[in-house]
Design a protein around this motif. Structure first.
Motif, PDB file in Angstrom:
ATOM      1  N   UNK A 224      92.594  -1.766  35.671  1.00 31.67           N
ATOM      2  CA  UNK A 224      92.802  -2.877  36.607  1.00 31.67           C
ATOM      3  C   UNK A 224      91.539  -3.258  37.385  1.00 31.67           C
ATOM      4  N   UNK A 225      90.851  -2.331  38.071  1.00 33.88           N
ATOM      5  CA  UNK A 225      89.651  -2.758  38.811  1.00 33.88           C
ATOM      6  C   UNK A 225      88.477  -3.108  37.889  1.00 33.88           C
ATOM      7  N   UNK A 226      88.409  -2.484  36.726  1.00 38.84           N
ATOM      8  CA  UNK A 226      87.288  -2.728  35.806  1.00 38.84           C
ATOM      9  C   UNK A 226      87.291  -4.163  35.315  1.00 38.84           C
ATOM     10  N   UNK A 227      88.465  -4.718  35.035  1.00 38.96           N
ATOM     11  CA  UNK A 227      88.535  -6.103  34.537  1.00 38.96           C
ATOM     12  C   UNK A 227      88.660  -7.110  35.677  1.00 38.96           C
ATOM     13  N   UNK A 228      88.606  -6.630  36.922  1.00 40.91           N
ATOM     14  CA  UNK A 228      88.688  -7.521  38.071  1.00 40.91           C
ATOM     15  C   UNK A 228      90.060  -8.117  38.295  1.00 40.91           C
ATOM     16  N   UNK A 229      91.100  -7.399  37.920  1.00 36.64           N
ATOM     17  CA  UNK A 229      92.447  -7.909  38.067  1.00 36.64           C
ATOM     18  C   UNK A 229      92.928  -7.804  39.509  1.00 36.64           C
ATOM     19  N   UNK A 230      93.810  -8.735  39.884  1.00 33.18           N
ATOM     20  CA  UNK A 230      94.399  -8.712  41.220  1.00 33.18           C
ATOM     21  C   UNK A 230      95.546  -7.734  41.325  1.00 33.18           C
ATOM     22  N   UNK A 231      96.075  -7.343  40.179  1.00 36.59           N
ATOM     23  CA  UNK A 231      97.295  -6.541  40.173  1.00 36.59           C
ATOM     24  C   UNK A 231      97.449  -5.849  38.823  1.00 36.59           C
ATOM     25  N   UNK A 232      97.927  -4.620  38.852  1.00 39.44           N
ATOM     26  CA  UNK A 232      98.335  -3.925  37.638  1.00 39.44           C
ATOM     27  C   UNK A 232      99.802  -3.560  37.758  1.00 39.44           C
ATOM     28  N   UNK A 233     100.595  -3.805  36.705  1.00 41.00           N
ATOM     29  CA  UNK A 233     102.041  -3.539  36.760  1.00 41.00           C
ATOM     30  C   UNK A 233     102.506  -2.955  35.439  1.00 41.00           C
ATOM     31  N   UNK A 234     103.361  -1.966  35.537  1.00 47.58           N
ATOM     32  CA  UNK A 234     103.981  -1.374  34.348  1.00 47.58           C
ATOM     33  C   UNK A 234     105.492  -1.499  34.475  1.00 47.58           C
ATOM     34  N   UNK A 235     106.137  -1.953  33.413  1.00 51.59           N
ATOM     35  CA  UNK A 235     107.594  -2.077  33.377  1.00 51.59           C
ATOM     36  C   UNK A 235     108.226  -0.769  32.941  1.00 51.59           C
ATOM     37  N   UNK A 236     109.480  -0.546  33.375  1.00 50.74           N
ATOM     38  CA  UNK A 236     110.210   0.603  32.855  1.00 50.74           C
ATOM     39  C   UNK A 236     110.895   0.214  31.544  1.00 50.74           C
ATOM     40  N   UNK A 237     111.530   1.189  30.888  1.00 52.98           N
ATOM     41  CA  UNK A 237     112.081   0.950  29.556  1.00 52.98           C
ATOM     42  C   UNK A 237     113.196  -0.088  29.543  1.00 52.98           C
ATOM     43  N   UNK A 238     113.912  -0.253  30.665  1.00 53.67           N
ATOM     44  CA  UNK A 238     115.013  -1.210  30.721  1.00 53.67           C
ATOM     45  C   UNK A 238     114.610  -2.584  31.217  1.00 53.67           C
ATOM     46  N   UNK A 239     113.356  -2.730  31.657  1.00 55.53           N
ATOM     47  CA  UNK A 239     112.906  -4.010  32.182  1.00 55.53           C
ATOM     48  C   UNK A 239     113.354  -4.279  33.596  1.00 55.53           C
ATOM     49  N   UNK A 240     113.900  -3.265  34.286  1.00 59.51           N
ATOM     50  CA  UNK A 240     114.431  -3.458  35.637  1.00 59.51           C
ATOM     51  C   UNK A 240     113.418  -3.124  36.721  1.00 59.51           C
ATOM     52  N   UNK A 241     112.592  -2.135  36.512  1.00 54.92           N
ATOM     53  CA  UNK A 241     111.696  -1.647  37.553  1.00 54.92           C
ATOM     54  C   UNK A 241     110.238  -1.896  37.182  1.00 54.92           C
ATOM     55  N   UNK A 242     109.394  -1.941  38.223  1.00 54.49           N
ATOM     56  CA  UNK A 242     107.955  -2.036  38.004  1.00 54.49           C
ATOM     57  C   UNK A 242     107.243  -0.977  38.839  1.00 54.49           C
ATOM     58  N   UNK A 243     106.105  -0.542  38.321  1.00 54.82           N
ATOM     59  CA  UNK A 243     105.250   0.439  38.999  1.00 54.82           C
ATOM     60  C   UNK A 243     103.873  -0.203  39.144  1.00 54.82           C
ATOM     61  N   UNK A 244     103.340  -0.220  40.379  1.00 55.00           N
ATOM     62  CA  UNK A 244     102.207  -1.078  40.709  1.00 55.00           C
ATOM     63  C   UNK A 244     100.923  -0.308  40.950  1.00 55.00           C
ATOM     64  N   UNK A 245      99.821  -1.018  40.663  1.00 59.46           N
ATOM     65  CA  UNK A 245      98.462  -0.579  40.970  1.00 59.46           C
ATOM     66  C   UNK A 245      97.780  -1.753  41.669  1.00 59.46           C
ATOM     67  N   UNK A 246      97.094  -1.515  42.778  1.00 57.27           N
ATOM     68  CA  UNK A 246      96.479  -2.635  43.495  1.00 57.27           C
ATOM     69  C   UNK A 246      95.137  -3.024  42.879  1.00 57.27           C
ATOM     70  N   UNK A 247      94.487  -4.008  43.461  1.00 54.28           N
ATOM     71  CA  UNK A 247      93.252  -4.563  42.908  1.00 54.28           C
ATOM     72  C   UNK A 247      92.099  -3.571  42.916  1.00 54.28           C
ATOM     73  N   UNK A 248      92.234  -2.487  43.668  1.00 57.76           N
ATOM     74  CA  UNK A 248      91.197  -1.452  43.682  1.00 57.76           C
ATOM     75  C   UNK A 248      91.520  -0.285  42.750  1.00 57.76           C
ATOM     76  N   UNK A 249      92.624  -0.392  42.046  1.00 59.09           N
ATOM     77  CA  UNK A 249      93.022   0.673  41.121  1.00 59.09           C
ATOM     78  C   UNK A 249      93.814   1.786  41.767  1.00 59.09           C
ATOM     79  N   UNK A 250      94.296   1.561  43.000  1.00 60.43           N
ATOM     80  CA  UNK A 250      95.071   2.580  43.702  1.00 60.43           C
ATOM     81  C   UNK A 250      96.534   2.473  43.262  1.00 60.43           C
TER      82      UNK A 250
END
Length: 832
Positions: free
Chosen positions: A609-635
């Motif tokens: 996420x921070x390497x490509x200069x993204x504003x946000x990183x998000x991962x979906x769960x297997x059911x498409x209901x939940x997300x897990x986030x990473x901020x613009x600094x990779x935290x």
């Protein structure tokens, strides 16, 4: 010579082994007891066999048929009522026209039958009895003979004061057909009590032949265990199934043994048995066909029949587990325990020594059982839990159960209704979904098959298609051995408790509505599912924000190899979002991921996420209901911290508003709301409760459960990870800020939590005492008991599905939060 095998016994002393089968059909290591007798007869050239049957006669007749598959010719003599050991043979008199052998079908022996037959022929006796010397003759019929081996006296089950011999009756006889004249047809008659004493009084010659070899009557649980052990250790000279792979371990057919499993013979493994990693098995032990011993279980001197499951880290010590039983993880079964057919033992349960549990019963998770469970409907009384209907694949959740579930759900709906159904990508839900589909039309309900789509899309389509309900079948994201069957109402929301109970009542009563031929439901497929979902999805977003997002937003999204990529990716491309997409291809083998795999994926997201200069990183769960986030600094954001950040963003973008969070969330949310002129409401601590609140209050800005699920009622009152990602992009664009900047402004909070075991029967008592003791310090009771402690609080929340309490505490600092949890953990424990 013909042999009469007596196989009509009920075996009352062997219960619960004999509740669903006659005593001769009890499995003894590698085959039923009676089959060992057939093998012995074949060894001595006897293949013409008459089997006398009475109790559960069909079990023997259906299994062996005419005997040709086992190298013998079997004729059956059926008793309408019990006729005793001699009366049952009299019943077959028309088949006996020359000397014949009588032998019990429920003993284990390798006695030389040829020697007994020769003895009978040489002495020209009318009856020759096979005798055997035992150390404790109290439970047998003692026989006294003279120097010429003539039988002089019969003593049935004597006391020690009456024991004049250690020579007992084995129930193996060679008889002249003339003996049958002493028996009255149709009357219950016993050899030792009636016939032989009558013959002695008449002066007929009865010989006794003392045999060598092995013989035991499999009449009690203790004798059964001993017989199995003796057979395993080679003390019985009979043919054995399978082959010895070394270490006195016998394997029949295709058994699977993990490389790091430890097996210490004597052990028998049936065909299809699976011994998983880290398992320890000490002999003598029997693990029959298709039984699974899961990771790190410990089996010591135990017998497990076919199609059973022994869970992870479970312990069996000198126990017997019968067919199709399920012993869940960490359960402990002590010496002498017998578990009947189809019994469910919950995780962490302890079954005390010598307890017997009758078939079909269920022991709750964490329970301690110290007395036998025999009478009463102690079986599974509820189907629905926190995750719908869930259980181990093909052990608890079987195709048969799923077909009945479909029929029960269909019966709860009007005839002619439509139910949507879908699944995740894994092959297990595919199999079970088809079974559910089979049950629904039988109740006159149509099925709209949505195939493999994310859960939010299934809920959405259920609502807009005028369906009366929906079903989603998926592999549990928590355990790849567990499958979940989730039910929706006509609005796409979880069923209410009343609806669940209606289905349960139909299921357990088997009061299924059967549609007539022309009323049987039809099966169709959903039309334009993705297009209709996407259209509504985009209408719920601000048009000006969408255009801005496409120009300015950079995103890294991990689809976790789910079908969500086929819906979200086109939206991102449509608005020219600069997105780096990970794990795009759907992969059924990645539906469930271990903790290590999940952590690896999040770590990769944090790095990219921070390497490509993204504003946000998000991962979906297997059911498409939940997300897990990473901020613009990779935290990487803890899900509760992420919910606080999204709450702040939503209130900032809308100038206030109301957000709903569970009662377990910290007071920091009220601080955030005060900062932006908003308001916080509290709900029960479940995703279903949040969705119901969203449906009832559509003006809410946002609802979140603190575990990664977000609900935006302006779109749809459900948790939708795909919409949440785009909505978060919108909020960041409208507020012209970064996620890291929002996080930096959040108020601090300190939470600790724990899980406290509590027996089911003690839960109510604990809740009552806590209510009484903290009546003056309780906050509004939304869920559980929340105790206000000034600036701090403790929440004591009983688990709905398991014998536990969940404790949450917010303290002035981390140390104080931990101290509060420890303090109230001790309190809950002391109140049990």
């Amino acid at each position: 010579m013909k042999a009469v095998v007596m196989a009509g016994g009920e075996g009352t002393r062997l219960r619960p082994l004999t509740i669903n089968r006659p005593k001769p059909m009890v499995s003894l290591v590698d085959r039923p007891v009676i089959q060992h007798i057939f093998e012995l007869l074949k060894l001595h050239g006897i293949t013409e066999i008459i089997v006398t049957v009475q109790y559960l006669a069909n079990a023997i007749q259906d299994y062996y048929g005419d005997g040709s598959a086992y190298g013998v010719n079997i004729t059956y003599s059926l008793e309408e009522v019990p006729l005793g050991t001699a009366g049952s043979v009299k019943n077959a008199e028309h088949l006996l026209d020359e000397p014949f052998l009588v032998i019990s079908g429920d003993a284990l022996t390798d006695i030389n039958l040829t020697q007994i037959i020769d003895h009978h022929t040489n002495t020209r006796a009318m009856a020759t009895l096979c005798l055997y010397r035992v150390s404790n003759p109290l439970n047998y019929g003692v026989i006294i003979t003279d120097e010429a081996n003539n039988v002089r006296q019969f003593l049935e089950k004597p006391s020690w004061g009456e024991v004049f011999s250690d020579t007992v009756n084995t129930g193996i006889y060679v008889l002249d057909p003339a003996v049958l004249a002493y028996i009255e047809r149709g009357r219950s008659t016993d050899w030792s009590k009636d016939v032989f004493p009558r013959m002695l009084r008449k002066g007929d010659r009865i010989q006794g032949h003392v045999a060598n070899g092995y013989w035991t009557d499999v009449g009690t649980i203790e004798e059964y265990m001993r017989a199995c052990g003796d057979y395993l250790m080679g003390r019985v000279n009979l043919p054995r199934m399978g082959h010895n792979i070394g270490g006195d371990i016998w394997v029949d057919g295709d058994a699977e043994i993990a490389p790091d499993a430890q097996l210490h013979g004597s052990i028998y493994l049936g065909h299809g048995a699976k011994i998983k990693g880290g398992v320890i098995v000490h002999g003598p032990s029997v693990i029959r066909d298709y039984t699974i011993i899961d990771t790190r279980a410990n089996i010591d001197r135990s017998i497990i029949w076919r199609n059973s499951y022994i869970g992870e880290r479970a312990e069996l010590r000198g126990a017997i587990v019968l067919r199709q039983s399920n012993i869940r993880q960490r359960a402990i079964l002590f010496e002498g325990v017998v578990i009947g057919d189809g019994v469910q033992i919950g995780a962490g349960a302890v079954i005390q020594p010598n307890v017997k549990i009758w078939p079909g019963k269920e022991v709750d998770e964490g329970a301690t059982v110290s007395s036998s469970i025999i009478w009463g409907s102690q079986g599974r009384r509820v189907l629905f839990g926190r995750y719908g209907v869930s259980g181990l694949v093909n052990i608890e959740i079987t195709p048969e159960l799923c077909a009945k579930l479909g029929a029960a759900f269909g019966a709860s709906l009007p005839r002619g209704s439509t139910v949507t159904i879908n699944r995740d990508a894994h092959y297990t839900p595919r199999m079970l979904k088809r079974a559910v589909v089979a049950g629904l039309p039988s109740a006159g309900v149509h099925v709209c098959d949505l195939q493999n789509i994310p859960i939010p899309v299934a809920r959405f389509y259920t609502r807009i298609s005028n369906a009366s309900g929906g079903i989603h079948v998926r592999l549990s994201p928590l355990d790849n051995r567990v499958v979940e069957v989730k039910f929706f109402d006509e609005a796409g929301l979880d069923l209410t408790g009343a609806s669940e109970r209606k289905i349960e009542t139909t299921y357990f009563r088997e009061d299924f509505r059967r549609a007539y031929l022309d009323e049987i439901g039809r099966i169709t497929y959903g039309e334009h599912v993705e297009e209709r979902y996407t259209e509504a999805f985009l209408k719920a977003l601000r048009p000006d924000a969408l255009e801005t997002i496409g120009r300015n937003f950079h995103l890294v999204v991990d689809y976790a190899n789910t079908s969500a990529s086929s819906l979200l990716a086109p939206v991102l491309r449509r608005y020219r979002v600069d997105a780096v997409e990970l794990n795009v291809n759907t992969d059924e083998n990645m539906v469930f991921q271990t903790t290590a795999q999940f952590e690896s994926a999040i770590q990769r997201l944090s790095q990219i996420t921070p390497v490509v200069g993204a504003s946000l990183g998000a991962r979906l769960d297997s059911g498409g209901e939940k997300i897990f986030l990473v901020d613009d600094k990779g935290v990487r954001l803890h899900p509760l911290h992420a919910l606080a950040a999204v709450t702040a963003l939503a209130m900032r973008a809308h100038g206030g508003g109301t957000v709903a969070v569970p009662v377990t969330a910290p007071r920091a949310f009220e601080t955030i709301a005060e900062q932006y002129g908003g308001h916080i409401i509290r709900t029960r601590a479940s995703l279903g409760a949040l969705m119901q609140t969203a449906a009832q209050q559509p003006n809410l800005l946002l609802l979140g459960d603190g575990t990664g699920a977000y609900i935006f009622p302006a779109f749809f009152p459900i948790a939708d990870g795909m919409f949440s990602i785009v909505k978060l992009m919108e909020l960041l664009t409208v507020t012209e800020t970064s996620l890291s900047a929002v996080l930096a402004q959040l108020p601090p909070y300190y939470l600790a939590q724990a899980r406290v075991p509590c027996r089911w029967e003690s839960k109510g008592k604990v809740m009552r005492i806590l209510n009484e003791q903290y009546a003056e310090r309780k906050a509004d009771q939304v869920d559980g008991i929340k105790i206000e402690l000034g600036s701090e609080w403790v929440l004591i929340l009983p688990d709905a599905d398991s014998p536990f309490f969940h404790l949450y505490a917010e303290g002035a600092n981390e140390e104080q939060a931990r101290v509060l949890v420890e303090q109230y953990t001790g309190l809950v424990t002391s109140l049990q």
